[in-house]
Motif scaffolding. Sequence first.
Motif, PDB file in Angstrom:
ATOM      1  N   GLY A 134       0.796  -1.221   0.000  1.00  0.00           N
ATOM      2  CA  GLY A 134       0.000   0.000   0.000  1.00  0.00           C
ATOM      3  C   GLY A 134       0.826   1.266   0.000  1.00  0.00           C
ATOM      4  O   GLY A 134       0.354   2.332  -0.400  1.00  0.00           O
ATOM      5  N   ASN A 135       2.073   1.167   0.456  1.00  0.00           N
ATOM      6  CA  ASN A 135       2.951   2.340   0.531  1.00  0.00           C
ATOM      7  C   ASN A 135       3.798   2.514  -0.720  1.00  0.00           C
ATOM      8  O   ASN A 135       4.037   3.626  -1.173  1.00  0.00           O
ATOM      9  CB  ASN A 135       3.890   2.222   1.741  1.00  0.00           C
ATOM     10  CG  ASN A 135       3.148   2.338   3.053  1.00  0.00           C
ATOM     11  OD1 ASN A 135       1.949   2.113   3.109  1.00  0.00           O
ATOM     12  ND2 ASN A 135       3.849   2.694   4.107  1.00  0.00           N
ATOM     13  N   GLY A 136       4.278   1.392  -1.249  1.00  0.00           N
ATOM     14  CA  GLY A 136       5.150   1.474  -2.407  1.00  0.00           C
ATOM     15  C   GLY A 136       6.466   2.161  -2.070  1.00  0.00           C
ATOM     16  O   GLY A 136       6.924   2.156  -0.922  1.00  0.00           O
ATOM     17  N   TYR A 137       7.077   2.754  -3.087  1.00  0.00           N
ATOM     18  CA  TYR A 137       8.338   3.480  -2.913  1.00  0.00           C
ATOM     19  C   TYR A 137       8.121   4.940  -3.339  1.00  0.00           C
ATOM     20  O   TYR A 137       8.368   5.312  -4.483  1.00  0.00           O
ATOM     21  CB  TYR A 137       9.441   2.854  -3.766  1.00  0.00           C
ATOM     22  CG  TYR A 137       9.949   1.532  -3.254  1.00  0.00           C
ATOM     23  CD1 TYR A 137      10.659   1.454  -2.062  1.00  0.00           C
ATOM     24  CD2 TYR A 137       9.733   0.354  -3.975  1.00  0.00           C
ATOM     25  CE1 TYR A 137      11.130   0.228  -1.584  1.00  0.00           C
ATOM     26  CE2 TYR A 137      10.208  -0.862  -3.514  1.00  0.00           C
ATOM     27  CZ  TYR A 137      10.897  -0.916  -2.323  1.00  0.00           C
ATOM     28  OH  TYR A 137      11.371  -2.120  -1.851  1.00  0.00           O
ATOM     29  N   PRO A 138       7.651   5.798  -2.426  1.00  0.00           N
ATOM     30  CA  PRO A 138       7.468   7.206  -2.791  1.00  0.00           C
ATOM     31  C   PRO A 138       8.789   7.904  -3.096  1.00  0.00           C
ATOM     32  O   PRO A 138       8.808   8.951  -3.754  1.00  0.00           O
ATOM     33  CB  PRO A 138       6.783   7.811  -1.560  1.00  0.00           C
ATOM     34  CG  PRO A 138       7.107   6.877  -0.444  1.00  0.00           C
ATOM     35  CD  PRO A 138       7.217   5.519  -1.044  1.00  0.00           C
ATOM     36  N   ARG A 139       9.896   7.371  -2.622  1.00  0.00           N
ATOM     37  CA  ARG A 139      11.226   7.892  -2.969  1.00  0.00           C
ATOM     38  C   ARG A 139      12.172   6.699  -3.083  1.00  0.00           C
ATOM     39  O   ARG A 139      11.935   5.651  -2.474  1.00  0.00           O
ATOM     40  CB  ARG A 139      11.731   8.884  -1.913  1.00  0.00           C
ATOM     41  CG  ARG A 139      11.799   8.303  -0.522  1.00  0.00           C
ATOM     42  CD  ARG A 139      12.117   9.373   0.516  1.00  0.00           C
ATOM     43  NE  ARG A 139      12.108   8.805   1.854  1.00  0.00           N
ATOM     44  CZ  ARG A 139      11.014   8.569   2.570  1.00  0.00           C
ATOM     45  NH1 ARG A 139       9.826   8.876   2.066  1.00  0.00           N
ATOM     46  NH2 ARG A 139      11.086   8.048   3.778  1.00  0.00           N
ATOM     47  N   MET A 140      13.246   6.884  -3.830  1.00  0.00           N
ATOM     48  CA  MET A 140      14.171   5.780  -4.092  1.00  0.00           C
ATOM     49  C   MET A 140      15.621   6.253  -3.985  1.00  0.00           C
ATOM     50  O   MET A 140      16.426   6.059  -4.896  1.00  0.00           O
ATOM     51  CB  MET A 140      13.921   5.172  -5.470  1.00  0.00           C
ATOM     52  CG  MET A 140      12.600   4.442  -5.602  1.00  0.00           C
ATOM     53  SD  MET A 140      12.516   3.467  -7.127  1.00  0.00           S
ATOM     54  CE  MET A 140      10.791   2.983  -7.117  1.00  0.00           C
ATOM     55  N   VAL A 141      15.943   6.838  -2.854  1.00  0.00           N
ATOM     56  CA  VAL A 141      17.333   7.236  -2.617  1.00  0.00           C
ATOM     57  C   VAL A 141      18.236   6.007  -2.676  1.00  0.00           C
ATOM     58  O   VAL A 141      19.367   6.069  -3.176  1.00  0.00           O
ATOM     59  CB  VAL A 141      17.466   7.951  -1.264  1.00  0.00           C
ATOM     60  CG1 VAL A 141      18.930   8.273  -0.964  1.00  0.00           C
ATOM     61  CG2 VAL A 141      16.624   9.223  -1.257  1.00  0.00           C
ATOM     62  N   PHE A 142      17.725   4.892  -2.199  1.00  0.00           N
ATOM     63  CA  PHE A 142      18.516   3.657  -2.203  1.00  0.00           C
ATOM     64  C   PHE A 142      18.900   3.236  -3.614  1.00  0.00           C
ATOM     65  O   PHE A 142      19.953   2.635  -3.825  1.00  0.00           O
ATOM     66  CB  PHE A 142      17.762   2.528  -1.494  1.00  0.00           C
ATOM     67  CG  PHE A 142      16.531   2.053  -2.228  1.00  0.00           C
ATOM     68  CD1 PHE A 142      16.603   1.037  -3.170  1.00  0.00           C
ATOM     69  CD2 PHE A 142      15.288   2.630  -1.968  1.00  0.00           C
ATOM     70  CE1 PHE A 142      15.473   0.590  -3.835  1.00  0.00           C
ATOM     71  CE2 PHE A 142      14.159   2.191  -2.634  1.00  0.00           C
ATOM     72  CZ  PHE A 142      14.244   1.169  -3.572  1.00  0.00           C
ATOM     73  N   ALA A 185       6.677  -3.571  -5.388  1.00  0.00           N
ATOM     74  CA  ALA A 185       6.788  -3.033  -4.027  1.00  0.00           C
ATOM     75  C   ALA A 185       6.055  -3.941  -3.049  1.00  0.00           C
ATOM     76  O   ALA A 185       4.927  -4.376  -3.303  1.00  0.00           O
ATOM     77  CB  ALA A 185       6.209  -1.623  -3.975  1.00  0.00           C
ATOM     78  N   GLY A 186       6.701  -4.253  -1.935  1.00  0.00           N
ATOM     79  CA  GLY A 186       6.135  -5.159  -0.947  1.00  0.00           C
ATOM     80  C   GLY A 186       6.700  -6.555  -1.065  1.00  0.00           C
ATOM     81  O   GLY A 186       6.465  -7.404  -0.199  1.00  0.00           O
ATOM     82  N   THR A 187       7.448  -6.826  -2.148  1.00  0.00           N
ATOM     83  CA  THR A 187       8.103  -8.118  -2.355  1.00  0.00           C
ATOM     84  C   THR A 187       9.558  -8.013  -1.939  1.00  0.00           C
ATOM     85  O   THR A 187      10.201  -6.976  -2.156  1.00  0.00           O
ATOM     86  CB  THR A 187       8.032  -8.495  -3.852  1.00  0.00           C
ATOM     87  OG1 THR A 187       6.665  -8.565  -4.248  1.00  0.00           O
ATOM     88  CG2 THR A 187       8.701  -9.831  -4.119  1.00  0.00           C
TER      89      THR A 187
END
Length: 276
Positions: free
Chosen positions: A118-126, A168-170
């Motif tokens: 439900g959140n996903g990746y709103p940012r991907m600094v990683f 996302a979530g996996t």
Amino acid sequence: MQGTLIVNAFWDSPSMAEMTRQLQAAAHDLGMALQVKTNEDFPCLLPRPLSPADTGDFVLFWDKDVRLAHLLEIQGARVFNAPRAIALCDDKTLTHLALCQAGLPMPDTLLCPQTFPGNGYPRMVFLDQAEAALGYPMVIKEGCGSFGQQVYLAKNAEEARALLRARAGTALLLQRFVSESAGKDLRLYMVGDRCVGAMRRVNDGDFRANIQHGGHGVAYTPSADEIALAARACRALGLSFAGVDLLESRDGPLLCEVNSNAHFTALSALTGAPVA
């Protein structure tokens, strides 16, 4: 002596049927019986003790229903492979951590931080950090998957972000692409510390060597170093038998994946190795 081969009740394939036939024939040749059951044959197991008829002297557990494997072990069955080993192999992120702890060579790998569907990746600094460490193209793998179906190649940041958002979530890992091994790998079938058969898999149309994606096998004689590396991986994961996949890199063999329930019919047909 009598054993039980446990397979999944809800998944079937010609390869699994042939492997079952070969295992039963091999058991017969060794003077033992091998009955076949499925994970559906053990409902609500925990409240009652096992009887000798349930499993016999040992279990060959050719399924990924690791909770059932744990239950059987709790009840006193001798289970091969052991439930912990199956669990470690069934999640590539856990496989990587165990092999890392053992100091074994693998492609440079980063674990993707966990999020929730439900959140996903709103940012991907990683991902910026992964780009700097691994470059492109970049291999992205889901923790759980079979036959190469959950392994992807991102050619650039846009493709990587799309793949990560969709999954996302996996549990995921990010890995350096070993370009010299594109479409090629080595499959060593190990029983204990012995390599009982090996093949090189080659795929001219895909970066994954899997036969299911159009690859084909060629009989292969592994080096002493390759066999030693595969044996060390099996010991690190607690495996009695396994299919160990190696990549041939400029720096020597690298561990790619370790399979606790690897099918062996193609390898046996190709090499004549009596894996069963």
